[in-house]
Design an enzyme around this catalytic site. Structure first.
Site, short mmCIF file in Angstrom:
data_model
loop_
_atom_site.label_atom_id
_atom_site.label_comp_id
_atom_site.label_asym_id
_atom_site.label_seq_id
_atom_site.Cartn_x
_atom_site.Cartn_y
_atom_site.Cartn_z
N ARG A 69 0.83 -1.16 -0.11
CA ARG A 69 0.07 0.10 0.07
C ARG A 69 0.82 1.07 -0.08
O ARG A 69 0.58 2.50 -0.70
CB ARG A 69 -0.92 0.00 1.14
CG ARG A 69 -1.94 1.03 1.23
CD ARG A 69 -2.96 1.03 2.42
NE ARG A 69 -3.89 -0.06 2.25
CZ ARG A 69 -4.79 -0.32 2.95
NH1 ARG A 69 -4.85 0.23 4.28
NH2 ARG A 69 -5.58 -1.37 2.75
N ASN A 107 -4.29 9.29 3.57
CA ASN A 107 -2.99 8.59 4.30
C ASN A 107 -3.16 8.39 5.71
O ASN A 107 -2.66 7.29 6.11
CB ASN A 107 -1.87 9.12 3.66
CG ASN A 107 -1.48 9.34 2.33
OD1 ASN A 107 -2.20 7.97 1.74
ND2 ASN A 107 -0.83 9.90 1.63
N HIS A 206 -5.98 -6.05 -3.04
CA HIS A 206 -6.99 -5.96 -2.01
C HIS A 206 -7.17 -7.44 -1.57
O HIS A 206 -7.89 -7.79 -0.66
CB HIS A 206 -8.10 -5.31 -2.27
CG HIS A 206 -7.93 -3.90 -2.24
ND1 HIS A 206 -9.02 -2.93 -2.36
CD2 HIS A 206 -6.69 -2.86 -1.79
CE1 HIS A 206 -8.84 -1.71 -2.26
NE2 HIS A 206 -7.29 -1.70 -1.80
#
Length: 344
Positions: A69, A107, A206
């Protein structure tokens, strides 16, 4: 509704989205990245990263998703005309003169793993001081992270420079969000030079990782229950999600696996969940369920049925995303000694 009308509407939407961004820039690795960039200056770089990632993932498989990520969020931020893409900007801490990307809405609650990057960088600096960029360390680590949880291998071109700045604002606009529409997300990928196929394949990341309740609450209390396949496993999963994420009264930071079937294994079950309409995030499920998802729906079906096709496309798309750089950054960029701060 006529599919041709949907296709024309989609095209118009993308054109408008590009217009809102200003100038369209479809690019991939303007400066040449090579596989042997460190062959003479730091030949052990790949071994160093691999060994540290093995230790990290063995101690906690979630570290694989955290690093993957981080790499994605780094590559999607373009800062001005001279520094963009995979340049380590996401790793910079705030200072008196620089507002970093870590505290942007996209974030602040979703990015972790900075300490792991620091550890790897320190080891690299001990072996090859001032040679390997933080951007390259993160890119290599992301590849190794995928392999260590069962995913595919790909060669990583290297030679990136680290940005000397960051963009808090663009971190909030360039990155896709959990409740964003399919057309909007596609436009963000196209803006980075990534195709619809790249988008669907990269979303397969994912298959590992977690999501916060705040990002899937609206999904589980609206269309998840009405559209998911009715079977005991699905209903039990939904009940579990509701216990993790109450409709009101807090729990925003409670987490659940994006792929509850094999949460620590990089495989294609994520796409199979989308076929069952059990995608945890609205943005994921839209790829299969949206009326505009003519192309994305077929890709979801393809990757759900053929894990090798998914692995091959994911590897290709990861290299393509990792090659988002700019020739100017090779002039203005640097090799940071500490990934959190620009060199003094």
């Amino acid at each position: 509704m006529d599919p041709s009308f949907l296709s024309k509407s989609f095209f118009l939407h993308v054109v408008l989205m590009f217009g809102l961004h200003g100038v369209t820039r479809l690019y991939a690795s303007d400066p040449p990245l090579t596989l042997d960039y460190y062959a003479s200056t730091c030949p052990t770089i790949f071994d160093i990263v691999k060994k540290e990632m093995e230790c990290a993932v063995l101690s906690d498989p979630r570290n694989a998703a955290l690093i993957l990520r981080l790499h994605f969020h780094d590559c999607f931020i373009q800062v001005h005309s001279w520094s963009q893409g995979c340049d380590g900007s996401v790793l910079l801490d705030d200072t008196v003169t620089l507002k970093g990307e870590k505290k942007a809405d996209t974030n602040i609650h979703s990015l972790k793993g900075f300490g792991l990057v620091d550890r790897i960088k320190n080891l690299v600096e001990s072996e090859c001081p001032g040679i390997v960029s933080c951007a390259d360390v993160l890119t290599i680590a992301a590849r190794d992270a995928v392999i260590l949880v069962g995913g595919p291998y790909w060669d990583v071109p290297v030679g990136r420079k680290d940005s000397i700045t960051a963009s808090f604002e663009l971190a909030n606009t360039n990155l896709p969000t959990p409740n964003e529409s399919l057309l909007s997300i596609i436009s963000k990928f196209l803006y980075q030079g990534l195709s619809v196929t790249d988008m669907v394949a990269l979303s397969g990341a994912h298959t590992i990782g977690m999501a916060r309740c705040q990002n899937f609450r609206s999904r589980i209390y609206t269309d998840f229950e009405s559209t998911s396949v009715k079977n005991p496993i699905s209903e039990s999963h939904l009940n579990n999600l509701k216990s993790i994420c109450p409709p009101i009264g807090g729990g925003d930071n409670n987490i659940s696996a994006l792929d509850y079937v094999t949460p620590n294994l990089f495989d294609n079950s994520y796409y199979q969940l989308l076929l069952n309409r059990e995608g945890l995030l609205n943005s994921d499920q839209e790829m299969y369920s949206s009326v505009f998802g003519i192309e994305t729906r077929e890709l979801v079906k393809k990757y759900a049925a053929d894990p090798l096709a998914f692995f091959q496309q994911f590897s290709y798309s990861m290299v393509k995303m990792g090659n988002i750089t700019n020739s100017e950054s090779f002039i203005t960029g640097e090799v940071r000694k500490n990934c959190r701060f620009v060199n003094t």
